[in-house]
Design a protein around this motif. Sequence first.
Motif, PDB file in Angstrom:
ATOM      1  N   GLN A 529       0.826  -1.193   0.000  1.00 15.55           N
ATOM      2  CA  GLN A 529       0.000   0.000   0.000  1.00 15.55           C
ATOM      3  C   GLN A 529       0.871   1.258   0.000  1.00 15.55           C
ATOM      4  O   GLN A 529       1.989   1.262   0.512  1.00 15.55           O
ATOM      5  N   ALA A 530       0.321   2.331  -0.574  1.00 18.83           N
ATOM      6  CA  ALA A 530       0.988   3.631  -0.576  1.00 18.83           C
ATOM      7  C   ALA A 530      -0.019   4.690  -0.163  1.00 18.83           C
ATOM      8  O   ALA A 530      -1.219   4.556  -0.387  1.00 18.83           O
ATOM      9  N   VAL A 531       0.494   5.743   0.451  1.00 17.43           N
ATOM     10  CA  VAL A 531      -0.333   6.846   0.919  1.00 17.43           C
ATOM     11  C   VAL A 531       0.067   8.109   0.177  1.00 17.43           C
ATOM     12  O   VAL A 531       1.253   8.453   0.090  1.00 17.43           O
ATOM     13  N   TYR A 532      -0.918   8.813  -0.374  1.00 19.39           N
ATOM     14  CA  TYR A 532      -0.702  10.064  -1.083  1.00 19.39           C
ATOM     15  C   TYR A 532      -1.278  11.210  -0.258  1.00 19.39           C
ATOM     16  O   TYR A 532      -2.461  11.173   0.119  1.00 19.39           O
ATOM     17  N   HIS A 533      -0.461  12.218   0.016  1.00 17.73           N
ATOM     18  CA  HIS A 533      -0.928  13.411   0.719  1.00 17.73           C
ATOM     19  C   HIS A 533      -1.309  14.458  -0.317  1.00 17.73           C
ATOM     20  O   HIS A 533      -0.463  14.915  -1.101  1.00 17.73           O
ATOM     21  N   LEU A 534      -2.580  14.856  -0.302  1.00 16.46           N
ATOM     22  CA  LEU A 534      -3.091  15.741  -1.347  1.00 16.46           C
ATOM     23  C   LEU A 534      -2.680  17.186  -1.141  1.00 16.46           C
ATOM     24  O   LEU A 534      -2.741  17.983  -2.077  1.00 16.46           O
ATOM     25  N   SER A 535      -2.287  17.568   0.070  1.00 20.52           N
ATOM     26  CA  SER A 535      -1.898  18.947   0.345  1.00 20.52           C
ATOM     27  C   SER A 535      -1.002  18.976   1.564  1.00 20.52           C
ATOM     28  O   SER A 535      -1.148  18.144   2.473  1.00 20.52           O
TER      29      SER A 535
END
Length: 680
Positions: A529-535
């Motif tokens: 799994q990977a986590v993307y921070h949108l801001s």
Amino acid sequence: MRARRSRSTVLTAATLGALLATGAVLASPAAYAAEAPAAATAPAAPTAKATSDLSLQVNAPKTVGRGGEPVEFTETVTNSGATDASFNLRVKATTDASPLAYQAIKVEYRDADGTWKAVTDTVPGLTVAAGASKAVQLRLTTGLHAYWTDQVSTVKLGSAVLDATSGTVLAESTKDVSADYLTMEVGNAPTTAVIGGAPVEFDYTVKNPTESRFTNVAKVVTANKYSTLQMQKADGSWETLTGTSMPHADDDLRYLLAADQNLAPGETFTRHLRLAFNGDAKIGTTYAHAYAELTNGGNSSTYVGPQFIQINLTGSPLGLSVQEPSSIGNGGKPVEFTETVTNASGSEAPFNLKLDASNPVARSADRITLESRATDGTWKPVGLTFTQQPDGFHFVGSLAGVTVPANSTKTVQLRLAAPLNNDWAGQSGTVKLSSTVLDQTGQFVLANSTKDVALKALDVQTKGAPTTAVLGGAPGEFDVTFANPSASDYDNVSEVVQTDRRSTLQVQKADGSWEDITGLPTGQPGGDQAVYHLSGDKNLAAGASVTRHVRLAFTADAPIGRTYVNTWAVLGEGTDFPASVGPQGFPVDVTATAVAGTGAVDKATTNGGTTVVKAGLTTTDGTAASGSTGTSTDIADVQSAGGVLAHTGSDGMLASAAAAASLLAGGIGALFFARRRRSA
């Protein structure tokens, strides 16, 4: 405050004495013996009903008001014969409500000259033409009588068409008429008042449920002679009423609410009142009486009610007004509010302020905090004792040694918060805020208030989510909205999308261009799994929302099959106890090539001969760009957190229990949910 139940027959000794003195209430039924009419020779009874060409229709009223004006009605005799017919009309009105009630019932008929005359037995000398009808105009009155109680009773109206000699019954009818009284109600009756303090408010209502007009109704409140009564006018201002002394009741004042004594059929008279007691009033129990007084033109009166209001007078001139926050955010920053203590006395008053914040599920000692502003302007925590009670969990503290000047006010500045706690940060509900002004010893309650403060969690919504993707194909676009419905500011919100690490994600910037976001691995060994921070901005102001337009693709080395995409608002990321709020993940079926028939092909997102197939779910126009604010449109494929950590989404976006377990095993648990519970 709730309205007190009517106690229409309870009088104080002084009021009862006044009624006895005026003759409205008699000590014994024997007092009415003289009122009984002298014996008279009864008219000869008519013979049994005979066959006749005459018929009778009685249009009796449904109701008549006891003590009100007469109610008119008609009785119509129809002649189906070939010759004119002479007749007498006998009309009798009776009731078994009281042995003496007959004295208060009267039937009249309109004579040929237009005047009303009493029906002693019959309306004589009537004629109805052949093939015609004759309408006789009548009216019924039920007058005042102290022995006729204020309960609803029935008047039986018996009518008979007699021949010209009154010897034979030609037609007859019996109708029931409801003889009703006025009704009296007191709404929001106060139970306590402070001597020299703020007035207490209540509603006075008298209703006329009958078809009679009343012209003799005095709307009255009596209260302690040390009282002041005000009535609210139509423009919202207050009129101070003048009280007059009462014979045989030296300690009371009589307040007349209106000079107009009329009450039309079906009319309701309501006034909003407030009652105060000056410094000469005595501590203890006092009574205010609300009633309608009906006069019969003589010296006696009949009373509707009275409804008594029992008021406990306390010796404190202090009052309390709480300007509570409309809401607080679960996991957000504190919200300021004030509590104001008023002092109506001529000397300063020291007091303690007890504060009690409670919630049914706040089950550990750190979930609710209170602070007060010190004289130097800094915020100091209010020491709270955590207890469990039958109605929930309580956080109780106090501010001691506060003083309010004479004839002035003291405002206490406070703030309330529900600090971040990963065991309940996604929940919404209510915090009950109870405030009590106590004397210096803490033994006596001088004033109190209870307010409800809404507890609100962040809300995360996903709109336009794709359900199918092609390996190495074009990205699928969707919106993620992060909303703060509370009055708290947040400075700890991470906007996150989590999915399979073999993916790419971009966020649209304000100028319409796309920014590549680097996915961070979850850190769990073997995790995919990977986590993307949108801001990078972690602030979310009170009442604000932000919508991110993103597009997601899966690389050529991604596994074929079903994967899940999760959108989260992570509170306190990087701390020991972060909490996440968001909907359940939506499923995406990853295929090697486009699957026909699974949805509409987005022709605007093609790349290298591959396409992203979306699930034919409708979306709305007007998707906000990065950084914009506003509430997202409510549509069919929106998934909302609804204040819970895991929530079943809309149709087409459901995650099975097995898939959810797979997510936890794949790393989302390692990042957000491997938490140590601090709760009890």
